[in-house]
Design a protein around this motif. Sequence first.
Motif, PDB file in Angstrom:
ATOM      1  N   TYR A 292       0.791  -0.990   0.080  1.00 55.83           N
ATOM      2  CA  TYR A 292      -0.001  -0.008   0.034  1.00 55.83           C
ATOM      3  C   TYR A 292       0.838   1.310  -0.085  1.00 55.83           C
ATOM      4  O   TYR A 292       1.858   1.377   0.805  1.00 55.83           O
TER       5      TYR A 292
ATOM      6  N   SER B 147      -6.517  -0.101   3.167  1.00 57.20           N
ATOM      7  CA  SER B 147      -7.077  -0.776   3.989  1.00 57.20           C
ATOM      8  C   SER B 147      -7.144   0.082   5.425  1.00 57.20           C
ATOM      9  O   SER B 147      -6.095   0.724   5.570  1.00 57.20           O
ATOM     10  N   GLU B 148      -7.856  -0.221   6.283  1.00 59.61           N
ATOM     11  CA  GLU B 148      -7.744   0.033   7.498  1.00 59.61           C
ATOM     12  C   GLU B 148      -6.438  -0.074   8.210  1.00 59.61           C
ATOM     13  O   GLU B 148      -5.876   0.356   9.231  1.00 59.61           O
ATOM     14  N   GLU B 149      -6.163  -1.441   8.017  1.00 54.98           N
ATOM     15  CA  GLU B 149      -4.961  -2.206   8.382  1.00 54.98           C
ATOM     16  C   GLU B 149      -3.727  -1.339   8.197  1.00 54.98           C
ATOM     17  O   GLU B 149      -2.680  -1.262   8.959  1.00 54.98           O
TER      18      GLU B 149
ATOM     19  N   GLU C 179      -0.295  12.331   9.476  1.00 54.75           N
ATOM     20  CA  GLU C 179      -1.340  11.917   9.382  1.00 54.75           C
ATOM     21  C   GLU C 179      -1.409  11.466   7.881  1.00 54.75           C
ATOM     22  O   GLU C 179      -1.037  11.977   6.826  1.00 54.75           O
TER      23      GLU C 179
ATOM     24  N   TRP D  16       2.777  -6.649   9.742  1.00 56.00           N
ATOM     25  CA  TRP D  16       2.924  -5.712   8.679  1.00 56.00           C
ATOM     26  C   TRP D  16       4.406  -5.108   8.980  1.00 56.00           C
ATOM     27  O   TRP D  16       4.851  -5.218  10.002  1.00 56.00           O
TER      28      TRP D  16
ATOM     29  N   LEU E  52       0.805   5.094   0.946  1.00 58.63           N
ATOM     30  CA  LEU E  52       0.120   6.134   1.803  1.00 58.63           C
ATOM     31  C   LEU E  52       0.742   7.280   1.790  1.00 58.63           C
ATOM     32  O   LEU E  52       2.148   7.514   2.041  1.00 58.63           O
TER      33      LEU E  52
ATOM     34  N   HIS F 130       0.123   4.638  11.018  1.00 59.99           N
ATOM     35  CA  HIS F 130       0.245   5.699  12.030  1.00 59.99           C
ATOM     36  C   HIS F 130       1.085   4.866  13.415  1.00 59.99           C
ATOM     37  O   HIS F 130       1.996   5.946  14.000  1.00 59.99           O
TER      38      HIS F 130
ATOM     39  N   VAL G 117      -3.344   1.717   7.138  1.00 58.01           N
ATOM     40  CA  VAL G 117      -3.380   3.106   7.952  1.00 58.01           C
ATOM     41  C   VAL G 117      -2.955   2.948   9.276  1.00 58.01           C
ATOM     42  O   VAL G 117      -2.377   3.880   9.900  1.00 58.01           O
ATOM     43  N   GLY G 118      -3.568   2.027   9.964  1.00 55.17           N
ATOM     44  CA  GLY G 118      -3.278   1.885  11.532  1.00 55.17           C
ATOM     45  C   GLY G 118      -1.768   1.539  11.541  1.00 55.17           C
ATOM     46  O   GLY G 118      -1.318   2.069  12.652  1.00 55.17           O
TER      47      GLY G 118
END
Length: 268
Positions: A152, A179-181, A160, A218, A154, A187, A183-184
Amino acid sequence: MTAVPGAPVLLTPARQTGTTVLLAEAAAARGLPTVRLTGPDVLDRLAGCPVHWFGGPLAGARIADRLGLALLEPADDWLARLPEEFTGRRIELTTLAEAWTLRGPAFVKPPADKSLPPAVYADGSRLPRHGERIGPDTPVLVSDPVTFGSEYRLFVLDGEVVAGSRYARFGRLDPGPVSEEAVGFAHRLLAAAGDGLPSAVALDVGPLLDPYDPAERWAVVEANMPWFAHSYTADPARMLDVVLRAAGPVAALRPADRRFVRAGAGPD
């Protein structure tokens, strides 16, 4: 849209890509004209204009001083300095001469540019030894070979994630939604990295495939220059915010970003 003398512009290479077209449309929507670098006369016309750049690093380095551009770039050793908790593999920043002595397989890539093909090399003897932009002192990142199940990209602004996209699955191009994963994880990584990255950066991350461990782990693939990154399915308007910060006028440079300004380079 026509550039107004002295007004901000987005400058792109003469050759258009899908990403430059999307960014130009996003820029036009906010009243920012896009100018294509079709020849040296373009630079003359842009004298005195606040310029933002989206394009290759070699061309960017050629025009940066003339146009007063500050091009942000992650430090060469950023990835190598990260804890293995976030990389999932051993990574070392070294020279091409040292990499020539490798006796086993390793993934070798330049920290930022494309001076040699990023790939898993069976040993150091398979690495190139001659080329216009490489030599014994060329910096390279050497890491353990790993496989990412998906990857991915980002786009990050002030710590952010503001836009993102999947760009590959099992090493093959396969754009899709972020995916939310992803982004998580990004961060958590950004919180741990502190001020080790520019305020505007592109991060590539993904889950590792390990046949001996079914648990999803990850890891970061690399950090990139937003002004030289494909958008894939990321929101171009939000990506544009990151590009404008990462490649803009020196006069607008934030003090904390000064150490990330790309050094000049010779001609293509």
